[in-house]
Each structure stands twice: as structure tokens, then as C-alpha cells.
Design a protein around this motif. Structure first.
Motif, mmCIF file in Angstrom:
data_model
loop_
_atom_site.group_PDB
_atom_site.id
_atom_site.type_symbol
_atom_site.label_atom_id
_atom_site.label_comp_id
_atom_site.label_asym_id
_atom_site.label_seq_id
_atom_site.Cartn_x
_atom_site.Cartn_y
_atom_site.Cartn_z
ATOM 1 N N PRO A 121 0.741 -1.313 0.131
ATOM 2 C CA PRO A 121 -0.120 -0.165 0.074
ATOM 3 C C PRO A 121 0.773 1.185 0.061
ATOM 4 N N LEU A 122 2.014 1.373 0.635
ATOM 5 C CA LEU A 122 2.883 2.564 0.647
ATOM 6 C C LEU A 122 3.340 2.567 -0.602
ATOM 7 N N SER A 123 3.791 1.693 -1.305
ATOM 8 C CA SER A 123 4.416 1.898 -2.793
ATOM 9 C C SER A 123 3.357 2.256 -3.515
ATOM 10 N N MET A 124 2.004 2.030 -3.684
ATOM 11 C CA MET A 124 1.162 2.674 -4.511
ATOM 12 C C MET A 124 1.051 4.076 -3.871
ATOM 13 N N GLY A 125 0.990 4.394 -2.590
ATOM 14 C CA GLY A 125 0.801 5.883 -2.259
ATOM 15 C C GLY A 125 1.943 6.840 -2.673
ATOM 16 N N ILE A 126 3.234 6.216 -2.624
ATOM 17 C CA ILE A 126 4.432 6.968 -3.016
ATOM 18 C C ILE A 126 4.261 7.354 -4.721
ATOM 19 N N ALA A 127 3.680 6.316 -5.380
ATOM 20 C CA ALA A 127 3.537 6.198 -6.826
ATOM 21 C C ALA A 127 2.556 7.381 -7.215
ATOM 22 N N LEU A 128 1.517 7.319 -6.443
ATOM 23 C CA LEU A 128 0.471 8.129 -6.595
ATOM 24 C C LEU A 128 0.917 9.569 -6.427
ATOM 25 N N GLU A 129 1.521 10.040 -5.418
ATOM 26 C CA GLU A 129 2.128 11.389 -5.101
ATOM 27 C C GLU A 129 3.014 11.938 -5.947
ATOM 28 N N THR A 130 3.719 11.164 -6.988
ATOM 29 C CA THR A 130 4.416 11.464 -8.137
ATOM 30 C C THR A 130 3.769 11.919 -9.388
ATOM 31 N N LEU A 131 2.539 11.724 -9.102
ATOM 32 C CA LEU A 131 1.554 11.745 -10.443
ATOM 33 C C LEU A 131 0.820 13.134 -10.319
ATOM 34 N N PRO A 132 0.598 13.704 -11.379
ATOM 35 C CA PRO A 132 -0.676 14.865 -11.407
ATOM 36 C C PRO A 132 -1.788 14.403 -11.187
ATOM 37 N N ALA A 133 -2.568 15.057 -10.464
ATOM 38 C CA ALA A 133 -3.910 14.653 -9.941
ATOM 39 C C ALA A 133 -4.769 14.127 -11.090
ATOM 40 N N GLU A 134 -4.918 14.760 -12.267
ATOM 41 C CA GLU A 134 -5.591 14.162 -13.377
ATOM 42 C C GLU A 134 -5.112 12.772 -13.698
ATOM 43 N N ARG A 135 -4.070 12.330 -13.596
ATOM 44 C CA ARG A 135 -3.579 11.089 -14.074
ATOM 45 C C ARG A 135 -3.601 9.808 -12.952
ATOM 46 N N ARG A 136 -3.993 10.228 -11.865
ATOM 47 C CA ARG A 136 -4.151 9.259 -10.704
ATOM 48 C C ARG A 136 -5.322 8.246 -11.021
ATOM 49 N N PRO A 137 -6.373 8.706 -11.357
ATOM 50 C CA PRO A 137 -7.484 7.610 -11.431
ATOM 51 C C PRO A 137 -7.241 6.484 -12.407
ATOM 52 N N ALA A 138 -6.144 6.855 -13.281
ATOM 53 C CA ALA A 138 -5.964 5.922 -14.562
ATOM 54 C C ALA A 138 -4.991 4.871 -13.918
ATOM 55 N N PHE A 139 -4.210 5.333 -12.715
ATOM 56 C CA PHE A 139 -3.034 4.515 -12.367
ATOM 57 C C PHE A 139 -3.549 3.270 -11.727
ATOM 58 N N GLY A 140 -4.667 3.257 -11.013
ATOM 59 C CA GLY A 140 -4.967 2.046 -10.313
ATOM 60 C C GLY A 140 -4.917 0.707 -10.856
ATOM 61 N N PRO A 141 -5.489 0.579 -12.132
ATOM 62 C CA PRO A 141 -5.542 -0.579 -12.858
ATOM 63 C C PRO A 141 -3.851 -1.103 -13.245
ATOM 64 N N LYS A 142 -3.233 0.210 -13.561
ATOM 65 C CA LYS A 142 -1.887 -0.085 -14.161
ATOM 66 C C LYS A 142 -1.315 -1.099 -12.990
ATOM 67 N N TRP A 143 -1.111 -0.389 -11.657
ATOM 68 C CA TRP A 143 -0.542 -0.944 -10.558
ATOM 69 C C TRP A 143 -1.246 -2.435 -10.290
ATOM 70 N N THR A 144 -2.499 -2.478 -10.359
ATOM 71 C CA THR A 144 -3.076 -3.884 -10.295
ATOM 72 C C THR A 144 -2.322 -4.846 -11.227
ATOM 73 N N ALA A 145 -2.302 -4.319 -12.376
ATOM 74 C CA ALA A 145 -1.707 -5.234 -13.426
ATOM 75 C C ALA A 145 -0.286 -5.628 -13.189
ATOM 76 N N LEU A 146 0.503 -4.722 -12.467
ATOM 77 C CA LEU A 146 1.917 -4.982 -11.956
ATOM 78 C C LEU A 146 1.812 -6.115 -11.074
ATOM 79 N N VAL A 147 0.896 -6.104 -9.910
ATOM 80 C CA VAL A 147 0.757 -7.156 -9.023
ATOM 81 C C VAL A 147 0.528 -8.401 -9.583
#
Length: 492
Positions: A121-147
Motif C-alpha cells: 500500500p505504501l508503494s502505491m501511495g508513493i507512486a500516486l504522489e509522483t503523478l499529477p492529480a488528473e493522471r491518478r485515477p488511471a493509475f490504479g489498474p496499471k498498479w494492479t496489473a503489475l501485482v
């Protein structure tokens, strides 16, 4: 772009990269030993009924720390907690290579799991903090795909390393990567704490954790200790009952607690979570059955055993990425039904495995099951969260993923229990037919040992087929729930 902005952007990309690398490492290390179980068991004198602990120890430990990871980061600082988790993960990897007894190896896996539960969970939080707000909603599926990619590729990587070197380098090779992540986080990640001391329902968390750990230990240790003939099993059963009783009372009486009661009032979320538990039940249990079947019963080498998990991984990750891009007009409830049908069909095909088969059925059936699971996961997420109030979604996300983890750990434990019970029962049935009145029995000791080995081999294979039937039943049991799901509405 000035130099300062460029530097900041480069730092953000580097942080996002190491956060994603940590995510992949913690997910890949879960099934990494899967294709090398026979060699690990031989090295540390681990019995067959203890092999399932290799998975359940990691999973159960990660489930303990995942819910409290954000609280730890808010209380003690994100950077400090993340660095501590990395060090604990590296220590667990190193201790696994030094293990010479089953207890030492399982303890190392528990330490890896405890650290992984914080890292994810902290890795996902760190990754989200590095993205602009408008790109964060699309990041969740990419993170899950990596898992999912880590879970899918772990056995093939471990099998290849084990075949060409040994099983210990599987864990050694992760250590430089963990060191690189630690260095990057030390240099680039700013310390961050909550402005106010965060609150957390430790009583509810402790009661629920006590219940789940008691249940897990009961399932893992019951067969070895002859169930309720052992005082230890009684202790674990009482701990399980007490934990769940206290948690139920706490949920019904407290105003604020570990799981918000409003979550259970939402029909879509409740039913989707039940189906997601079955998803977790099948996801890793299939892997925990297939690899030992190929390695120990059919005699495939570790690299081939690992490679035969690749088609399932391709189907899983590929279907997941495609399903996340499904058009808005496609009803997610129909996708859930299709996913369940494909998984059930694949499990039904697995009932037709034979000791005389080649690798083709394993690859094909694994691919079909992977496609079904890949379709099921994003569709369930869409339906589960579509009718929830936005303020409940962060807490619901944690519960949703936690249920999947517990589905996996309990699934592995259940199939291990039935596997050894069925192996013994079938072996007894086969041997009972070997009498002088039915067949000509050999008289030499080597011949008798060979006959017993043949009976054990056949009994184990029949028992594996019985466990695939359990996975099929699990999907069939939850399939009627699809009829009660409401069509998703647009997210707010």
C-alpha cells in the motif's frame, strides 16, 4: 522547463519507478518458490503437509500488516516506515537462504510477508504522489496489473533460477534490487507525517486479526496434530472463536470501528466482496496445486514447471488490461458472469488431467482460467464501488483487497488439508486391493517399495483432481450472486 523543474520531474519518475519495482518484488516473491518446492523441502527436511505454509505464511503475515500500513506511515513517518519495511524484507530474504529447518524457513517467509504487507500500500501511495492529480485515477489498474504480473511471473523466474543454479539464489537475486530501492528512497523521498496523530481502531483490528490467525493456524496445523485430539488445536479454535465474537460485538455496538457498517449495507459491495473472496480462493490455490503436480507427481524439472504457469499469466494480465478498457455500454455484471463461467469451465477441464498427458492441457486450461480471472477482477471492482458513497471508497478499497488476500490464504490451506486427507484415503483403498488372492505380489523389499511408490503416486494424482473439484465448487457456489447485482452507475 528550467533545471529545477527538470530535476523535480526526474526525481518523481525515479521514485515512481522504485515504488513500482518494490510492488513487483513483493508480489513476485509470494509464488517464487512454487516451482522449486521439491528441492526446498529436501534441503530443509520439510514434509509434504508443511509445504503449503510456504504460501500461507507469507499471505497471512501480509494480511496482518496491510490494514495498519497507512497508520504506521502517518504516525512514524512514511519514509522511516518504508525504509524499515525494506530492511525487514531484505532480512527475510537473507534468512530464507540460511534456513536449514522448516521452522526457520517459515519464519523467514513470515518476515517477508509482514514487510510486504507494508510495502504494497505504501508503494502505491508513493507512486500516486509522483503523478499529477488528473493522471491518478488511471493509475490504479496499471498498479494492479503489475501485482498480477508479479504473481504470474514469479514461478517461472524461480523455476528457471532453481534449474540452472539452486533454490537459494532465487532470494539472493532480490537483495540488490531491495538495496537499490532503499538507496533511491533515502535520497529522493521526503519525510512525511500526518499533521495530527492518526486514529485507528486497534481493538477491532486486533479482534479480527486474532480470529483470522486462529483460523489460519487451525487449518495449517490441524492435519499434522490430528485436529481436536491436540490441545494446541483447541487453543487455536478458541482464539478464532473469541476473535470473531469480539469483532462482531464491536461492529454492532461501536460507532467507529475497523470496518464501517455502512459498507455492509451496500448490496453490490457485499455481493462483489463475496465473489472476490472466491476469486482469491482460486487465484493462488490453482498455482499451489498445479506446480507440485507437475514437479513431484509428473516429474517435470523446475524450469518447465515454472514455464507452464506463463500461459495462465498471459491470460490473466492480458484479459485484465483489456477488461479495464471495456466500453462504458458493456454491463459489468455480464462480464462478471462471463469471468465466472470461464474460470469454472477451466476448473472442470482440469478434472480431466491424466498421468499420461503432456504439457498441453496444463497450458491451455491455465490460459482459459487466467482469462476468466482477468475479466473478473476489474468487473468486480467496477460493480463493487459503483453504488458506494465516495467517502466510503478508500476504506472499501482496503477491505476489498484484504478479503482477496484472505481468500487466497484460506484457499491454499483448504486444498492442502483435503489433498493429504484424500491421498491417504485413496492410498489405503488402492493398497487394500493388493492381496495374494487378487494379484501376485512381489516378495523382494525393493519390489514392494516400488509397488508402494506406484500406489502413492496414483493416490496423490487422484487427490489433486479432487482439489480442482473444490475450486470448481467454490466458483459455482458464488455464481448465483451475479443475479442479485445491480447494474453499475457512473462513479461520482
Amino acid at each position: 522547463m528550467n533545471a529545477a523543474t527538470a530535476s523535480t520531474t526526474a526525481d518523481a519518475r525515479a521514485l515512481r519507478f522504485v515504488a513500482l519495482l518494490a510492488t513487483y518484488l513483493q508480489s513476485a516473491n509470494l509464488p517464487l518458490p512454487n516451482a522449486a518446492l521439491r528441492l526446498i523441502q529436501g534441503s530443509v527436511s520439510m514434509t509434504d503437509d508443511q509445504a503449503g505454509w510456504i504460501f500461507t505464511a507469507y499471505l497471512a503475515a501480509s494480511a496482518v500488516t496491510t490494514p495498519v500500513a497507512q497508520w504506521l506511515a502517518g504516525r512514524f513517518g512514511l519514509k522511516r516506515v518504508y525504509q524499515t519495511a525494506l530492511l525487514a524484507f531484505a532480512l527475510g530474504l537473507w534468512l530464507a537462504t540460511l534456513a536449514e529447518t522448516p521452522l526457520a524457513f517459515i519464519a523467514a517467509r513470515i518476515l517477508q510477508g509482514l514487510a510486504a504487507g507494508v510495502l504494497a500500500p505504501l508503494s502505491m501511495g508513493i507512486a500516486l504522489e509522483t503523478l499529477p492529480a488528473e493522471r491518478r485515477p488511471a493509475f490504479g489498474p496499471k498498479w494492479t496489473a503489475l501485482v498480477l504480473l508479479g504473481i504470474a511471473s514469479g514461478p517461472s523466474l524461480g523455476g528457471w533460477i532453481c534449474e540452472h543454479f539452486d533454490w537459494r539464489p532465487m532470494f539472493y537475486l532480490s537483495l540488490p534490487l531491495v538495496a537499490y530501492i532503499f538507496l533511491a528512497v533515502t535520497l529522493l523521498l521526503a519525510e512525511k507525517k500526518a499533521e495530527q496523530r492518526p486514529s485507528f481502531d486497534f481493538f477491532g483490528y486486533g479482534a479480527f486479526t486474532l480470529g483470522m490467525i486462529g483460523l489460519q493456524m487451525l487449518l495449517d496445523r490441524g492435519e499434522r496434530l490430528d485436529w481436536f485430539d491436540s490441545p494446541e488445536i483447541w487453543t487455536e479454535a478458541l482464539a478464532c472463536a473469541l476473535g470473531f465474537y469480539l469483532f462482531a460485538v464491536h461492529v454492532l455496538t461501536a460507532k467507529a470501528h475497523f470496518f464501517n457498517k455502512a459498507l455492509f449495507a451496500d448490496r453490490n459491495f457485499l455481493l462483489s466482496t463475496a465473489i472476490f473472496f472466491a476469486f482469491g480462493f482460486v487465484l493462488l490455490s490453482t498455482m499451489a496445486l498445479t506446480s507440485p503436480m507437475l514437479d513431484e507427481i509428473l516429474g517435470y524439472p523446475p524450469d518447465t514447471t515454472g514455464l507452464l504457469t506463463v500461459p495462465r499469466g498471459i491470460g490473466l494480465v492480458g484479459a485484465f488490461l483489456l477488461a479495464t478498457r471495456a466500453p462504458a455500454w458493456v454491463d459489468a455484471c455480464w462480464l462478471i458472469a462471463a469471468g465466472i463461467a470461464l474460470v469454472a469451465y477451466a476448473n472442470w477441464l482440469m478434472l480431466g488431467y491424466s498421468p499420461l498427458m503432456d504439457w498441453t492441457p496444463v497450458a491451455v486450461n491455465g490460459f482459459i482460467q487466467g482469462v476468466g480471472l482477468g475479466i473478473l477482477m476489474p468487473a468486480l471492482s467496477k460493480v463493487a464501488f459503483s453504488t458506494l458513497e465516495p467517502k466510503l471508497r478508500p476504506e472499501a478499497t482496503g477491505l476489498f483487497n484484504l478479503i482477496r488476500v484472505y481468500g487466497s490464504t484460506l484457499g491454499v490451506a483448504m486444498v492442502q488439508i483435503f489433498f493429504f486427507n484424500n491421498t491417504q484415503a485413496v492410498h489405503s483403498a488402492l493398497v487394500s486391493q493388493l492381496t495374494p488372492y487378487r494379484t501376485t505380489l512381489p516378495t523382494s523389499l525393493p519390489a514392494l517399495e516400488g509397488l508402494n511408490h506406484l500406489a502413492t503416486h496414483q493416490a496423490a494424482f487422484i487427490a489433486v483432481m479432487g482439489q480442482f473439484k473444490i475450486l470448481l465448487v467454490a466458483m459455482l457456489v458464488v455464481s448465483p450472486l451475479v443475479l442479485f447485482l445491480r447494474k453499475p452507475v457512473s462513479a461520482n
